[in-house]
Write a protein that holds these residues in place. Structure first.
Motif, PDB file in Angstrom:
ATOM      1  N   ASP A 123      34.123  69.741 -24.616  1.00 49.92           N
ATOM      2  CA  ASP A 123      35.212  69.902 -23.310  1.00 49.92           C
ATOM      3  C   ASP A 123      36.521  69.436 -23.789  1.00 49.92           C
ATOM      4  O   ASP A 123      37.286  69.407 -22.823  1.00 49.92           O
ATOM      5  N   ILE A 124      36.775  68.954 -24.918  1.00 50.01           N
ATOM      6  CA  ILE A 124      37.922  68.275 -25.320  1.00 50.01           C
ATOM      7  C   ILE A 124      38.849  68.932 -26.232  1.00 50.01           C
ATOM      8  O   ILE A 124      38.586  69.345 -27.222  1.00 50.01           O
ATOM      9  N   TYR A 126      46.306  63.511 -36.308  1.00 52.09           N
ATOM     10  CA  TYR A 126      45.158  64.011 -37.181  1.00 52.09           C
ATOM     11  C   TYR A 126      44.737  65.339 -36.512  1.00 52.09           C
ATOM     12  O   TYR A 126      44.287  65.760 -35.369  1.00 52.09           O
ATOM     13  N   ARG A 127      44.677  66.273 -37.391  1.00 51.19           N
ATOM     14  CA  ARG A 127      44.340  67.681 -36.968  1.00 51.19           C
ATOM     15  C   ARG A 127      43.512  68.580 -38.253  1.00 51.19           C
ATOM     16  O   ARG A 127      43.427  68.063 -39.261  1.00 51.19           O
ATOM     17  N   LEU A 165      45.401  73.000 -29.648  1.00 48.48           N
ATOM     18  CA  LEU A 165      44.599  73.895 -28.717  1.00 48.48           C
ATOM     19  C   LEU A 165      45.391  73.802 -27.377  1.00 48.48           C
ATOM     20  O   LEU A 165      44.805  74.373 -26.117  1.00 48.48           O
ATOM     21  N   ILE A 166      46.632  73.149 -27.067  1.00 46.93           N
ATOM     22  CA  ILE A 166      47.307  73.383 -25.895  1.00 46.93           C
ATOM     23  C   ILE A 166      48.752  73.926 -26.031  1.00 46.93           C
ATOM     24  O   ILE A 166      49.831  73.042 -26.021  1.00 46.93           O
ATOM     25  N   PRO A 167      48.773  75.089 -26.478  1.00 48.26           N
ATOM     26  CA  PRO A 167      50.323  75.473 -27.054  1.00 48.26           C
ATOM     27  C   PRO A 167      51.290  75.476 -25.903  1.00 48.26           C
ATOM     28  O   PRO A 167      52.330  75.391 -26.255  1.00 48.26           O
ATOM     29  N   LEU A 207      41.098  67.662 -21.158  1.00 51.99           N
ATOM     30  CA  LEU A 207      39.868  68.635 -21.134  1.00 51.99           C
ATOM     31  C   LEU A 207      40.281  69.954 -20.639  1.00 51.99           C
ATOM     32  O   LEU A 207      41.056  70.329 -20.058  1.00 51.99           O
ATOM     33  N   SER A 208      39.237  70.837 -21.164  1.00 50.18           N
ATOM     34  CA  SER A 208      39.617  72.233 -21.061  1.00 50.18           C
ATOM     35  C   SER A 208      39.281  72.889 -19.612  1.00 50.18           C
ATOM     36  O   SER A 208      39.942  73.928 -19.293  1.00 50.18           O
ATOM     37  N   SER A 209      38.390  72.044 -19.108  1.00 50.19           N
ATOM     38  CA  SER A 209      38.323  72.701 -17.789  1.00 50.19           C
ATOM     39  C   SER A 209      37.719  71.362 -16.805  1.00 50.19           C
ATOM     40  O   SER A 209      37.520  70.459 -16.927  1.00 50.19           O
ATOM     41  N   TYR A 210      37.741  71.720 -15.491  1.00 49.06           N
ATOM     42  CA  TYR A 210      37.399  71.044 -14.264  1.00 49.06           C
ATOM     43  C   TYR A 210      35.760  70.807 -14.350  1.00 49.06           C
ATOM     44  O   TYR A 210      35.034  71.730 -14.916  1.00 49.06           O
ATOM     45  N   PRO A 211      35.257  69.755 -13.817  1.00 43.94           N
ATOM     46  CA  PRO A 211      33.650  69.612 -13.892  1.00 43.94           C
ATOM     47  C   PRO A 211      33.340  70.364 -12.778  1.00 43.94           C
ATOM     48  O   PRO A 211      33.720  70.843 -11.839  1.00 43.94           O
TER      49      PRO A 211
END
Lengths: 194, 191
Positions: free
Chosen positions: B107-108, B151-152, B175-177, B91-95
């Motif tokens: 969010d993913i 898959y991208r 998205l996560i370099p 996930l890109s961030s915390y809840p």
């Protein structure tokens, strides 16, 4: 997307009657949804049509008038069939119960079952009638709203009835286990004619 | 009796599905997903599946930026009648709060499915759902073949690129370099 494609070997998570009732209690299934659970699957029921509702009202009136409280009549109430099936038939005439017995009726309580079928005719005949036979409901009447006829199923034998007769307007029928009751079909299916 | 396929089952919405969970209708240990309004059972977790998921969670968590969050074997909301439980979601961030509803596609950053017995189902049913829902990148770990299928390049609800990677490959999600995963670390951790 066909989830049920056999090569994908996916199992449905079906429900027990207890879980089904819990869902209704938790407000997940609306009161007006008339949900039925068949073999663990929640069935999407068809909305009740105008003719269906009036046919049922006439029928209910006939039963109450003629049977005069000797037998309980359940209209669109629940019928519990084992742990994974709960149905909501249109009308059931039940055996009288001792006072205080409040559990949901089961097939052993049923003397006569009536389904009024408009859009649900195929479902009633192909799914419900075999289910009623399998569970020993002694007599089932399917009121076919479009054909203006009543099909009577008697003598359950495994998952079918060995005695099936069709009756039309002009005939009078009497249920085998309620001999004091007789129904002129025209009173239900053609009430304006009188 | 089996129901004829023509019988209309009542579809379950994502809200109802999560409500059923809160109402205690499912057992805590039940592995189920909601796909197109139908609740389906997931395959049980085998040893290889268990260890690969555990290794992935740890390797990813240690090597991504600290604002990212790794979620393992928990549900995500995808469509109005679909909620899946991927093995791993980064996930890109915390809840904002622990009362937040489950993560949704926005969010993913990456989803990973570890497939032993479920490979065909994951590829034929889940990957198209993820594409329709707008998930940028999916990895399917093919346990039997010891490969990872990536898959991208999502465009018009399908993945334009599908590549298969072997044991000695290294992977970096689009998205996560900051993350580079050496596949030997998950297929051969004892070496």
């Amino acid at each position: 997307m066909a989830l049920t494609a056999p090569q994908l070997e996916i199992e449905h998570r079906s429900f027990t009657v207890e879980e089904f009732l819990q869902m209704a209690k938790a407000g997940i299934l609306g009161e007006d949804e008339r949900g039925e659970l068949i073999e663990g699957e929640i069935i999407k029921m068809t909305p009740i049509g105008e003719e269906h509702s009036w046919d049922l009202i006439w029928l209910d009136g006939e039963f109450r008038r003629q049977l005069q409280d000797k037998y309980p009549v359940s209209v669109q109430g629940p019928l519990r069939v084992g742990s994974r099936t709960q149905l909501q038939p249109d009308l059931m005439v039940l055996r009288p119960r001792p006072k205080g017995k409040r559990s949901i009726p089961t097939p052993a309580d049923v003397l006569l079952m009536i389904e009024v079928a408009d859009t649900s005719l195929r479902f009633d005949k192909q799914i419900k009638v075999p289910l009623y036979a399998k569970n020993g409901i002694p007599e089932v009447c399917i009121v076919d709203v479009d054909a203006r006829a009543i099909t009577v199923y008697l003598d359950p034998l495994e998952d079918r009835y060995s005695n099936v007769t069709e009756h039309k307007i002009g005939e009078t029928i009497s249920p085998r286990f309620l001999p004091e009751f007789s129904l002129e079909i025209s009173r239900v299916l053609d009430p304006e004619a009188e | 009796m089996t129901l004829a396929p023509s019988i209309p089952r009542r579809p379950i919405t994502v809200e109802e599905f999560f409500q059923m969970g809160s109402a205690g209708i499912f057992r805590d240990d039940e592995r189920i997903e909601l796909i197109d309004g139908e609740i389906v059972e997931m395959s049980p977790i085998g040893n290889e599946h268990l260890w690969i998921v555990t290794l992935l969670v740890n390797l990813i968590s240690r090597n991504v930026n600290s604002n990212r969050l790794v979620q393992a074997q928990n549900p995500i909301r995808l469509q109005s009648e679909t909620a899946l439980q991927p093995d791993i979601a980064v996930l890109s961030s915390y809840p904002q709060s622990i009362e937040d509803s489950p993560a949704s596609p926005k969010d993913i950053l990456l989803l990973i499915e570890v497939s032993d017995t479920s490979l065909r189902f994951d590829q034929r049913v889940k990957v198209p759902i993820y594409a329709e829902s707008g998930i940028a990148e999916i990895w399917i770990v093919d346990v039997a073949a010891r490969t990872v299928i990536v898959y991208r390049d999502l465009a018009h609800q399908s993945y334009r690129t599908m590549t298969t990677h072997k044991m000695d490959d290294k992977l970096t999600p689009t998205l996560i370099p900051e993350l580079t995963l050496d596949l030997r670390q998950i297929f051969n951790p004892g070496a």
